[in-house]
Design a protein around this motif. Structure first.
Motif, short mmCIF file in Angstrom:
data_model
loop_
_atom_site.label_atom_id
_atom_site.label_comp_id
_atom_site.label_asym_id
_atom_site.label_seq_id
_atom_site.Cartn_x
_atom_site.Cartn_y
_atom_site.Cartn_z
N GLY A 58 0.93 -1.45 0.50
CA GLY A 58 -0.26 0.06 0.11
C GLY A 58 0.93 0.86 -0.34
O GLY A 58 0.55 2.17 -0.44
N SER A 59 2.32 1.12 1.08
CA SER A 59 2.75 2.63 1.48
C SER A 59 3.57 2.97 -0.50
O SER A 59 3.89 3.58 -1.13
N TYR A 60 4.08 1.15 -1.36
CA TYR A 60 4.29 1.46 -2.51
C TYR A 60 3.57 2.15 -3.48
O TYR A 60 4.19 3.05 -4.09
N GLU A 61 2.42 1.87 -3.45
CA GLU A 61 1.35 1.34 -4.24
C GLU A 61 1.23 3.62 -4.04
O GLU A 61 1.01 4.41 -5.35
N LEU A 62 1.45 4.65 -2.96
CA LEU A 62 1.17 5.54 -2.71
C LEU A 62 1.89 6.59 -3.47
O LEU A 62 2.23 8.04 -3.65
N LEU A 63 2.75 5.86 -2.96
CA LEU A 63 4.72 6.76 -3.10
C LEU A 63 4.56 6.93 -4.60
O LEU A 63 5.47 7.67 -5.37
N GLN A 64 4.30 5.87 -5.76
CA GLN A 64 4.36 5.47 -6.50
C GLN A 64 3.28 6.33 -7.90
O GLN A 64 3.11 7.13 -9.14
#
Length: 238
Positions: free
Chosen positions: A60-66
Motif C-alpha cells: 500500500g505504501s509503495y502504491e501511494l508513493l508510485q
C-alpha cells in the motif's frame, strides 16, 4: 483484517495486473503466512502476524508513493492493517478488531451521507469523478433539457445506495470477525483464525458491497441517458 472499501469507478478502470498484485499482497500472501507459519516451530503466532501484515502495508505504501495519490481510502486501508497488527500483537480481545472492522466502512458511509449537503458530495468522487465524467458536456445537456435539478435528486438517491453499501460492509465485517475470532489472542489458533477471516473477507464482504455500488453506478448512468436523451459514451472521458 479490514478489506479496502469497494473500489470506485476510477479504481475499477485500473490495469488488471494491479488487481492480481492487490490480491497477492493483501489477501493471498498474508493468509498463507498466518495459516501455515503461525506454529511455534516456524514463525510463531505473533511474528507470523507481523510478517503477514507487512505485505499489505508495504504494498500500500509503495502504491501511494508510485501514484502520488494520497487519497482517503488508501490511507484508511493502511491504518486499518496497522490497527489489526497492533491489536493482535498487544493480545487485545477480539472485540477490538471486530469494532475496528465495523468502524472504518461505517465512518465512510456516514461521510457519504454528510457530504451530500456539501458543494462536492463524496459520491462525485467515488462514482461521478472528473476523470470518468465530462461534467461540462453533461451539465450543458442537462441544462438544455431543463433536467439539472431533477438529476441532482437522482444523485441524492444514489448517495443512499452508496452509503448503504458501506453500512452493509460494516455489519458484515463485524459479524465475520465475531464469528471467526473465538480463540485466545496471541495463540496459534487465533492467528490462523485471523488468516481465515482475511480469506473470507472478499467473498463475504466485498462482493455484496460491490453489487450495491455497481447498482448505484448503473442507476445514475440510466438516469443520465433518460434525462439527456444521449448515449452515456457522450459524457465519458476517453
Amino acid at each position: 483484517m479490514t478489506t479496502n472499501p469497494p473500489p470506485s469507478s476510477e479504481q475499477a478502470s485500473e490495469p488488471k495486473e494491479n488487481f492480481f498484485a492487490n490480491m497477492a499482497f493483501n489477501i493471498i500472501i498474508p493468509v498463507v503466512i498466518m495459516s501455515y507459519a503461525s506454529k511455534p516451530e516456524y514463525l510463531g503466532p505473533l511474528w507470523s502476524i507481523a510478517v503477514a501484515l507487512a505485505f499489505p502495508v508495504g504494498y500500500g505504501s509503495y502504491e501511494l508513493l508510485q501514484s502520488k495519490k494520497w487519497n482517503m481510502f488508501s490511507i484508511l486501508g493502511i491504518v486499518s492493517v496497522l490497527l489489526t497488527g497492533t491489536f493482535s500483537l498487544l493480545k487485545l480481545p477480539a472485540e477490538y478488531i471486530a469494532i475496528k472492522e465495523a468502524a472504518i466502512p461505517g465512518l465512510i458511509g456516514i461521510a457519504v451521507l454528510v457530504t451530500r449537503y456539501m458543494k462536492k458530495p463524496l459520491i462525485k468522487i467515488l462514482v461521478l469523478n472528473d476523470k470518468i465524467i465530462n461534467w461540462d458536456a453533461l451539465n450543458t445537456s442537462l441544462d438544455k433539457n431543463n433536467a439539472a435539478a431533477a438529476f441532482e435528486k437522482k444523485i441524492d438517491v444514489s448517495n443512499y445506495i452508496v452509503a448503504s453499501s458501506f453500512f452493509l460492509s460494516s455489519a458484515l465485517n463485524y459479524a465475520l470477525a465475531k464469528w471467526i475470532l473465538v480463540s485466545e489472542p496471541g495463540t496459534t489458533a487465533y492467528t490462523e483464525e485471523l488468516g481465515r477471516m482475511t480469506a473470507l473477507s472478499y467473498p463475504v464482504i466485498v462482493i455484496p458491497s460491490m453489487i450495491l455500488l455497481m447498482g448505484a453506478i448503473f442507476y445514475l448512468f440510466n438516469q443520465m441517458k433518460k434525462m439527456t436523451g444521449e448515449d452515456i459514451e457522450t459524457f465519458m472521458r476517453g
